[in-house]
Write a protein that holds these residues in place. Sequence first.
Motif, PDB file in Angstrom:
ATOM      1  N   CYS A   1       0.841  -1.207   0.000  1.00  0.00           N
ATOM      2  CA  CYS A   1       0.000   0.000   0.000  1.00  0.00           C
ATOM      3  C   CYS A   1       0.875   1.256   0.000  1.00  0.00           C
ATOM      4  CB  CYS A   1      -0.917  -0.027   1.219  1.00  0.00           C
ATOM      5  SG  CYS A   1      -1.870   1.478   1.384  1.00  0.00           S
TER       6      CYS A   1
ATOM      7  N   GLU B   1      -0.020   4.234   0.534  1.00  0.00           N
ATOM      8  CA  GLU B   1      -0.489   5.229   1.508  1.00  0.00           C
ATOM      9  C   GLU B   1       0.167   5.049   2.880  1.00  0.00           C
ATOM     10  OE1 GLU B   1      -2.544   7.758   0.780  1.00  0.00           O
ATOM     11  OE2 GLU B   1      -2.545   7.035  -1.301  1.00  0.00           O
ATOM     12  N   CYS B   2       0.279   3.764   3.294  1.00  0.00           N
ATOM     13  CA  CYS B   2       0.744   3.521   4.668  1.00  0.00           C
ATOM     14  C   CYS B   2       2.009   2.658   4.715  1.00  0.00           C
ATOM     15  CB  CYS B   2      -0.359   2.843   5.469  1.00  0.00           C
ATOM     16  SG  CYS B   2      -0.720   1.169   4.869  1.00  0.00           S
TER      17      CYS B   2
ATOM     18  N   CYS C   1      -5.877   2.950   7.671  1.00  0.00           N
ATOM     19  CA  CYS C   1      -5.755   3.173   6.221  1.00  0.00           C
ATOM     20  C   CYS C   1      -6.856   2.369   5.507  1.00  0.00           C
ATOM     21  CB  CYS C   1      -4.374   2.712   5.782  1.00  0.00           C
ATOM     22  SG  CYS C   1      -4.060   2.922   4.024  1.00  0.00           S
TER      23      CYS C   1
ATOM     24  N   CYS D   1      -6.501   0.341   3.183  1.00  0.00           N
ATOM     25  CA  CYS D   1      -6.052  -1.035   2.910  1.00  0.00           C
ATOM     26  C   CYS D   1      -6.411  -1.964   4.075  1.00  0.00           C
ATOM     27  CB  CYS D   1      -4.562  -1.092   2.596  1.00  0.00           C
ATOM     28  SG  CYS D   1      -3.493  -0.786   3.995  1.00  0.00           S
TER      29      CYS D   1
HETATM   30 ZN    ZN Z   1      -2.562   1.245   3.545  1.00  0.00          ZN
END
Ligand code: ZN
Length: 237
Positions: free
Chosen positions: A17, A19-20, A35, A37
Amino acid sequence: MLDERIIQLQKAVEQPCPECNGEEYIIKDNRAIPCECRHQKKLLKSFKSAEIPPKYEHVTIENFKEINSTCAKLKTMAKRYAENFTPGCTGFLFKGKTGSGKTHLAVSILKELIFKGYSGLYTNTVDLLQFIRSVQFNAWKYDELTEMMDHILQQDLLVLDDLGAEKVTDWTRERLYSLINKLYENNKTIIVTSNIDLHELSLRLGDHTVSRLCEMCMHDTKFPDKDYRRVFLRHFL
Ligand SMILES: [Zn+2]
C-alpha cells in the motif's frame, strides 16, 4: 469467472500500500487513523471465512437474470433486503426446484452484506450434518462441535443451502432441530434454500423445526420452475 469486486480487493491487498507502506495506519493531524487497505484486508478475510463454494464466487444480485417477472421481483426484493438488513432481522426460506436460482440469490445477498461490513457464512445442509457426525461421536474432536456452533452464532447471516436434501433419520431430525432452535433462541438471521415445499419439509423434519423456520423466515418466496441455471448460462456466457 469471479465477482469483479473481489478481484479488485485481491489485487489491492496483494500490492504494497503506497499510503501507509504496509503499516495499515496513517498519521493525520497527529493521530493514527486506519488506512483504507486495512478495511480491504478485513473485507477479503470476511469473504474467505464465509466459505462460499467456488461455483458461486461469480454470483451477484446484479447478475441474477430477470428471465421472467417473478425473477425480476425476486431481484428487486433481494436488493431492498440487502440495503435494509440489520442483524437479527427476518430471513428467507427460498423454495423452488433444483436450478431455479435459489442459491444464486441467497449467496448474492450474503456477499452484498459482507461488502457492507456484516459477517456471514454459507453452509450446505448435507455437508454440515456430515461434519457434525464426524466429530460428535469422537471424544478427541468433540470441542470442534462447540467451536463450530460458536462460529455459526457469531455470524450476522447464515445461508443454509439445500435443506431437505439430507437423508432423514431421527439423528438428522434432532441435529437440525437443535441447530435451528439455537439460531432462533439467539435471534439470528438465516436464509434457507429448499427444493421441497413446507408440507413435505414438515413431514421430513418435524413440525417443531419447520414452525421455528417459519417464524424466522419469510417463507412465501417460491422460485419459478424454469431451469434458471440453463437460462442464466445462455445470458451470461
Ligand atoms: Zn494502507
